[in-house]
Design a protein around this motif. Structure first.
Motif, PDB file in Angstrom:
ATOM      1  N   HIS A  15      39.595  34.547  51.283  1.00 44.14           N
ATOM      2  CA  HIS A  15      39.146  34.489  49.601  1.00 44.14           C
ATOM      3  C   HIS A  15      39.768  33.919  49.203  1.00 44.14           C
ATOM      4  N   ARG A  16      41.581  34.351  49.296  1.00 45.05           N
ATOM      5  CA  ARG A  16      42.043  33.824  48.422  1.00 45.05           C
ATOM      6  C   ARG A  16      43.563  33.558  49.612  1.00 45.05           C
ATOM      7  N   ALA A  17      44.119  32.465  48.866  1.00 41.66           N
ATOM      8  CA  ALA A  17      45.688  32.120  49.196  1.00 41.66           C
ATOM      9  C   ALA A  17      46.522  32.025  48.631  1.00 41.66           C
ATOM     10  N   SER A  33      48.723  32.666  43.784  1.00 37.16           N
ATOM     11  CA  SER A  33      47.216  33.349  43.838  1.00 37.16           C
ATOM     12  C   SER A  33      46.488  32.797  43.913  1.00 37.16           C
ATOM     13  N   VAL A  34      45.097  31.597  44.559  1.00 36.52           N
ATOM     14  CA  VAL A  34      44.363  31.066  44.113  1.00 36.52           C
ATOM     15  C   VAL A  34      43.436  30.889  45.179  1.00 36.52           C
ATOM     16  N   THR A  35      41.900  30.476  44.527  1.00 34.63           N
ATOM     17  CA  THR A  35      40.685  31.241  45.023  1.00 34.63           C
ATOM     18  C   THR A  35      39.574  29.783  45.658  1.00 34.63           C
ATOM     19  N   HIS A  36      38.980  29.864  45.359  1.00 36.47           N
ATOM     20  CA  HIS A  36      37.755  28.793  45.388  1.00 36.47           C
ATOM     21  C   HIS A  36      37.415  28.617  43.699  1.00 36.47           C
ATOM     22  N   GLY A  37      37.608  29.468  42.450  1.00 40.34           N
ATOM     23  CA  GLY A  37      37.242  29.208  41.464  1.00 40.34           C
ATOM     24  C   GLY A  37      37.694  29.379  40.371  1.00 40.34           C
ATOM     25  N   SER A  38      39.332  29.924  41.220  1.00 41.72           N
ATOM     26  CA  SER A  38      40.324  30.405  40.205  1.00 41.72           C
ATOM     27  C   SER A  38      41.248  30.748  40.195  1.00 41.72           C
ATOM     28  N   ALA A  39      42.199  31.459  40.107  1.00 44.10           N
ATOM     29  CA  ALA A  39      44.557  31.439  39.659  1.00 44.10           C
ATOM     30  C   ALA A  39      44.228  32.069  39.866  1.00 44.10           C
ATOM     31  N   PHE A  40      45.825  32.624  39.961  1.00 43.98           N
ATOM     32  CA  PHE A  40      46.894  33.605  38.715  1.00 43.98           C
ATOM     33  C   PHE A  40      47.674  32.701  39.038  1.00 43.98           C
ATOM     34  N   ILE A  41      48.479  33.045  38.112  1.00 45.77           N
ATOM     35  CA  ILE A  41      49.666  32.455  37.274  1.00 45.77           C
ATOM     36  C   ILE A  41      50.333  32.670  36.458  1.00 45.77           C
ATOM     37  N   THR A  42      52.122  32.857  37.263  1.00 43.71           N
ATOM     38  CA  THR A  42      52.890  33.353  36.239  1.00 43.71           C
ATOM     39  C   THR A  42      53.285  32.501  35.196  1.00 43.71           C
ATOM     40  N   SER A  43      53.393  33.318  34.089  1.00 41.60           N
ATOM     41  CA  SER A  43      54.158  31.921  32.932  1.00 41.60           C
ATOM     42  C   SER A  43      55.019  33.219  31.873  1.00 41.60           C
ATOM     43  N   SER A  44      55.898  32.462  31.262  1.00 43.58           N
ATOM     44  CA  SER A  44      56.050  33.534  30.092  1.00 43.58           C
ATOM     45  C   SER A  44      55.387  33.123  28.734  1.00 43.58           C
ATOM     46  N   ALA A  45      54.513  31.910  29.238  1.00 38.43           N
ATOM     47  CA  ALA A  45      53.377  31.835  28.118  1.00 38.43           C
ATOM     48  C   ALA A  45      52.670  32.691  27.397  1.00 38.43           C
ATOM     49  N   ASN A  60      53.851  41.105  38.723  1.00 34.94           N
ATOM     50  CA  ASN A  60      54.036  39.527  38.500  1.00 34.94           C
ATOM     51  C   ASN A  60      52.967  39.692  36.746  1.00 34.94           C
ATOM     52  N   ARG A  61      54.169  39.009  36.164  1.00 34.23           N
ATOM     53  CA  ARG A  61      53.820  39.297  35.055  1.00 34.23           C
ATOM     54  C   ARG A  61      52.615  38.122  34.863  1.00 34.23           C
ATOM     55  N   GLY A  62      51.598  37.476  34.622  1.00 29.43           N
ATOM     56  CA  GLY A  62      51.020  36.235  34.287  1.00 29.43           C
ATOM     57  C   GLY A  62      49.332  36.426  33.515  1.00 29.43           C
ATOM     58  N   MET A  63      48.522  35.933  33.690  1.00 33.13           N
ATOM     59  CA  MET A  63      47.292  35.379  34.020  1.00 33.13           C
ATOM     60  C   MET A  63      46.000  35.055  35.508  1.00 33.13           C
ATOM     61  N   GLY A  64      44.991  35.434  34.937  1.00 38.33           N
ATOM     62  CA  GLY A  64      44.234  35.208  35.661  1.00 38.33           C
ATOM     63  C   GLY A  64      43.520  34.086  34.790  1.00 38.33           C
ATOM     64  N   ILE A  65      43.038  32.830  36.129  1.00 38.85           N
ATOM     65  CA  ILE A  65      42.454  32.046  34.626  1.00 38.85           C
ATOM     66  C   ILE A  65      41.429  31.639  36.273  1.00 38.85           C
ATOM     67  N   ARG A  66      40.291  30.765  35.375  1.00 42.46           N
ATOM     68  CA  ARG A  66      38.701  30.324  36.005  1.00 42.46           C
ATOM     69  C   ARG A  66      39.515  28.300  35.854  1.00 42.46           C
ATOM     70  N   PHE A  67      39.098  27.877  36.810  1.00 42.86           N
ATOM     71  CA  PHE A  67      39.481  25.831  36.696  1.00 42.86           C
ATOM     72  C   PHE A  67      37.363  25.969  35.664  1.00 42.86           C
ATOM     73  N   ILE A  68      37.686  25.184  34.672  1.00 42.84           N
ATOM     74  CA  ILE A  68      36.483  24.407  33.949  1.00 42.84           C
ATOM     75  C   ILE A  68      36.369  23.310  35.208  1.00 42.84           C
ATOM     76  N   ASN A 126      41.080  24.160  49.263  1.00 40.71           N
ATOM     77  CA  ASN A 126      39.511  24.394  50.276  1.00 40.71           C
ATOM     78  C   ASN A 126      40.715  24.338  51.391  1.00 40.71           C
ATOM     79  N   ASP A 127      41.975  23.556  51.203  1.00 47.40           N
ATOM     80  CA  ASP A 127      42.845  22.957  52.720  1.00 47.40           C
ATOM     81  C   ASP A 127      43.509  24.443  52.412  1.00 47.40           C
ATOM     82  N   THR A 128      44.461  24.435  51.593  1.00 45.09           N
ATOM     83  CA  THR A 128      45.309  25.297  51.193  1.00 45.09           C
ATOM     84  C   THR A 128      44.829  26.882  52.112  1.00 45.09           C
ATOM     85  N   MET A 129      43.985  26.752  51.612  1.00 49.17           N
ATOM     86  CA  MET A 129      43.391  28.555  51.965  1.00 49.17           C
ATOM     87  C   MET A 129      42.712  28.665  53.803  1.00 49.17           C
TER      88      MET A 129
END
Length: 159
Positions: free
Chosen positions: A45-47, A69-81, A121-129, A140-143
């Motif tokens: 589910h996650r890499a 962290s990344v999944t099939h359709g989403s990820a968690f990114i750290t950012s100051s923004a 970890n300060r950041g945000m969850g995102i989904r790939f559009i 998929n290869d990374t996972m």
């Protein structure tokens, strides 16, 4: 009275013929995975690739990020923004042995508003559009690689 007799017969028929049988046993999940062909087992589910990336909002704000962290359709990114939930942006992932990967994403949740002592970890969850075929294959290869590394670390031969 005739209607009740027919209704009783239909209920009896349904209960009798559609009841679970001995051969309809529920297999525990662990046993079920042993019976599956290895090619049919789903990806993990996650890499956690820790890819450096750059995000650019529609307003022109640019910030360096890291895909933690990344999944099939989403990820968690750290950012100051600090982006608002629902905000769309362009994410450019900088990979060491490949050309940069362009992804379109949307913020789904953020922990920017939480106190620092409550956040690991300060950041945000995102989904790939919009993710092209290259991006999907890379994720998929990374996972798969992450799952193989985790399995090797867990195996008794590795200890």
């Amino acid at each position: 009275m005739f209607v009740f007799a027919i209704a009783f017969f239909l209920v009896f028929f349904a209960v009798y013929f559609f009841r679970p049988r001995k051969k309809d046993k529920i297999i525990p999940l662990a046993r079920e995975r042993e019976l599956l062909d290895p090619e049919e087992i789903s990806l993990p589910h996650r890499a956690e690739p820790n890819w450096p990336a750059t995000l650019e909002t529609e307003a022109g704000v640019t910030a360096n990020t890291k895909v933690v962290s990344v999944t099939h359709g989403s990820a968690f990114i750290t950012s100051s923004a600090q982006l608002s939930i629902g905000e769309k942006f362009q994410l450019t992932v900088h990979l060491p042995d490949r050309p940069p990967l362009q992804l379109r994403a949307e913020v789904t949740w953020s922990n920017m508003h939480l106190p620092a002592e409550n956040v690991l970890n300060r950041g945000m969850g995102i989904r790939f559009i919009e993710a092209g075929e290259d991006a999907v294959c890379l994720i998929n290869d990374t996972m798969r690689q992450h799952a193989a590394a985790a399995k090797t670390a867990e195996s008794p031969a590795a200890k």
